[in-house]
Write a protein that holds these residues in place. Sequence first.
Motif, mmCIF file in Angstrom:
data_model
loop_
_atom_site.group_PDB
_atom_site.id
_atom_site.type_symbol
_atom_site.label_atom_id
_atom_site.label_comp_id
_atom_site.label_asym_id
_atom_site.label_seq_id
_atom_site.Cartn_x
_atom_site.Cartn_y
_atom_site.Cartn_z
ATOM 1 N N UNK A 145 -18.868 34.936 -14.357
ATOM 2 C CA UNK A 145 -18.625 34.228 -12.723
ATOM 3 C C UNK A 145 -18.890 32.771 -12.785
ATOM 4 N N UNK A 146 -18.840 32.227 -14.233
ATOM 5 C CA UNK A 146 -18.625 31.305 -15.033
ATOM 6 C C UNK A 146 -17.202 30.546 -14.473
ATOM 7 N N UNK A 147 -16.420 30.981 -14.505
ATOM 8 C CA UNK A 147 -14.959 30.692 -15.027
ATOM 9 C C UNK A 147 -14.299 30.522 -13.771
ATOM 10 N N UNK A 148 -13.380 29.936 -13.579
ATOM 11 C CA UNK A 148 -12.615 29.343 -12.376
ATOM 12 C C UNK A 148 -11.455 29.630 -12.946
ATOM 13 N N UNK A 149 -11.200 30.446 -11.427
ATOM 14 C CA UNK A 149 -9.442 31.066 -12.137
ATOM 15 C C UNK A 149 -8.358 30.719 -10.462
ATOM 16 N N UNK A 150 -7.678 29.912 -11.104
ATOM 17 C CA UNK A 150 -6.687 29.441 -10.148
ATOM 18 C C UNK A 150 -5.323 29.794 -10.186
#
Length: 906
Positions: A235-240
Amino acid sequence: AGSYTCVFSKISDYYRLTYKNIQDITVSSLSITSYSNDMKISCNSPDFQATSNLLFCCLNIYSTSIKSVWKLNGINPTTGASNDTKNCTEYEFNITESLCLPELATVMTYTCEFQTGHGARASQNITVTYSRTDYVRISPSVNISVSEGKEFNLTCKGDVKNYDSIIWEIQSGDKIQTVECASCITTNKSIATSVLSVNVSTQDWNGTYICTFSNKSSNTSANVTVNVIPLPLTTNIWLDPIKTSIQCKKSQHFNCCISANTMEDYTVTFVVQGKEFQPERKNYGNFLCYSYNYNETECGKQQNFEVYYRFVNGMKQEVKSQNIQLKLTPESNISCTENFYGAEEDRLIKPCRLLSNTFIRGNEIYKCYNTSWIPERNNCVSEQINSLLIRAESLVNSPVAKTELPIFLQQLQNVTELQQNVNSSADLAAIVNILYNISAIPADASKPIIEAFFSTVDNTVNDSKMEFWTELNNENASSSSLLLYSVERFSENLQPVNNTFPNVSTKTLELQGMVVTENRSTDYNKDFNKVGNLSANVLIEKSVTLPPNSTIVSVACSAIGQILPRNYNEYVNSLVVITTLSSERPQNFYINMTFQKANMSLKSPQCVFWNFSFNGNRGKWDNYSCISTDKEGNVTCSCDHLTPFSILMSLENPSSNAASAYITYSGLAISIVSLVVCIIIESLVWKNVTNNTTSYMRHICILNISTSLLVADIWFIVTAVISEQKLQKNREICIVATFFIHLFYLCGLFWMLSLGLILFYRLVFIFHNTSKTIQKVLAFCLGYGCPFVFAVITIAVTLPQKNYIRKDVCWLNWKDSKALLAFIIPALAIVVMNLFITGVVIIKILRPNIGDKTNKQERKTLFQIGKSLAILTPLLGLTWGFGVATIMDNKNEAFHILFALLNTLQ
């Protein structure tokens, strides 16, 4: 001792001859110069079996004539072994638990004795004391390392007399804090064991764990160190981006960021269908970002696939990011090209923005329209609620969750009370997730804690949020069901203060509870009348056996029922009542609830409970195992399980179906009489009408069609006796009746198919003669075997899911399991098949082939069969055509009447 001289003399006249020898004799005393010290053995020590059990004694001199003897409490021991080495002797004794008495110490005296054989002796006593001492041990006993996000367990066992409690503490530096996590700790006092189970490790769990058995006079402890090695949570991994289209042989940029607040050097890879690529690492403020430009070269591969980032720490443990969804789009379809590729109407999902130390939860959806990415929907959570959501996720996995919960609940209540803080369905869903997380934390049943939680729920279900709830339910989100479950779990985890529960009421929720005493002499009888201008009562009789100190808590909800997804044409018409037990539900359990109706104009009350597992875990109202009694303005429900309960009522009045019911029962009576008459006539004229194989098979089919329909109609009458109110009491009878109705109606249809196939066979295969026995075996296999397979498979598949029959009538379910298709499909298939056969028959009879040798009597029989099929098949097709129509358009009374008329009289 001294010199001894021996003299021999011989004297003669001439001389004196003397023989003389001197021998020095030394006399020494026997003395033991060294020996084992007295020993103390702790019987309940973890090292008990490893304790040395060797005793020794050494003498001041050595002589082969000196012998050694070992004695136990003055007598020769029957066990143990001795060994002599020069002037020393050793003795290995046996350690047995029989020497360890529960309360008293056992003293054993071992004596080593040296003897010369001439009366000289020397001895030494050595005492061995067996006793029990307090000890505590943690396993694993060595320091361990665990990756963040992973689980670990510590087991603390003790042999401590008269302890009061077992306490877990964590020491990190100079700070020692007690683990306040009741859901993490399982203690069994009977075997003096406590297990600490951490499902999701965070840095809060890093430190030295101290397990203490405590009593009034002393504490006995053991400790072990747990090192939590950093590893990012999913949940603490930001993906774009999160979802996008890509174009073949065109580079697409992907980015992934985590907090830079770590000393761990991760190995990060970008994974595409099993292939790993090394992304470029960059620092971006307080974040570590990993970017990769991916170029898909295999243009012929599948259109949709997923990719992800993999993080591996120094322990070689890994975590995967959420999947990034990709769609491979041909170049000719590409319309939007700004940063991301996409065809017209394609959706692009991007993450919300990065903040200074974290990122906003949710996403932003864009739509490709006229060559541009147009914002379609913003699902980003507001900063305040985002901060609370992150804290809630951390708090539920914290060792001090219970201590910090009251402060957090007050902050949550304050934020949700301000209307401007909850301005989207994304905010509302985030608040529900917060409530779901913290409902897992066991909390003291104090009025401020309960009021803070309930007030937050009130703020999420007030009238101003109804638009957001409609939006969430239209998206098939499970938020409303999750909110109900959160209230249930919160009440279940409440721990009584001073053995009592306070009566607490807020705008839409009211709570009451009770602690079960050892000799319970009163019923659990609670009245609710403070919310929604409605009343309800919960009764669990004292005859229901519950273990002492277990708790019963009930919550009445006036608004949650209105936000839950609605069953077709049915409305929640009362309070929703939740009752929870802290112990296992006993076998003889029954709960009785009385609900006041909110709208007296609604009809057909049903006692229902919210089944969280239905509808893809989004939940649905279900009336299994509940008996309802409608009396004036109230409905009483008696159920044998515990979940959120309410009553559902509909706008339709069952009396509107009176016409179709009258036709059904009248038609059934006529049909049963007609079928009995038919069977009697067949038996009377059997010998006269079965004079050839074709006639014989025709009447076999007619007899079995009549018998099958007669049995089915009789079972139909049985179901008519079971009213909707009695259905739950007689559910087993209802299931049996439905099975036989399904089976024998199908038998009638398949025997009709057999009749058609016999006709088809006799007309098409003119020169082929099959024996009567073979035809009869095949007809019986088709007439009874196929229906039996359909009926058994249907009940075997749907009954375990409790959706074999309908909720209000004894017949195959349609809404939940589509079990009715197991009847409709074969019925309509047989109709179509017989229509085809009828067409063939008409052609063959009107235009017979050259060489047709069927005799006049057989042709007459074939003509009679064809006439039967020509009449029955369209009738049957029309009948079940209207049957399907009643399912598709349940409100059309004309369809119900026509179906009832045709079905009962066919």
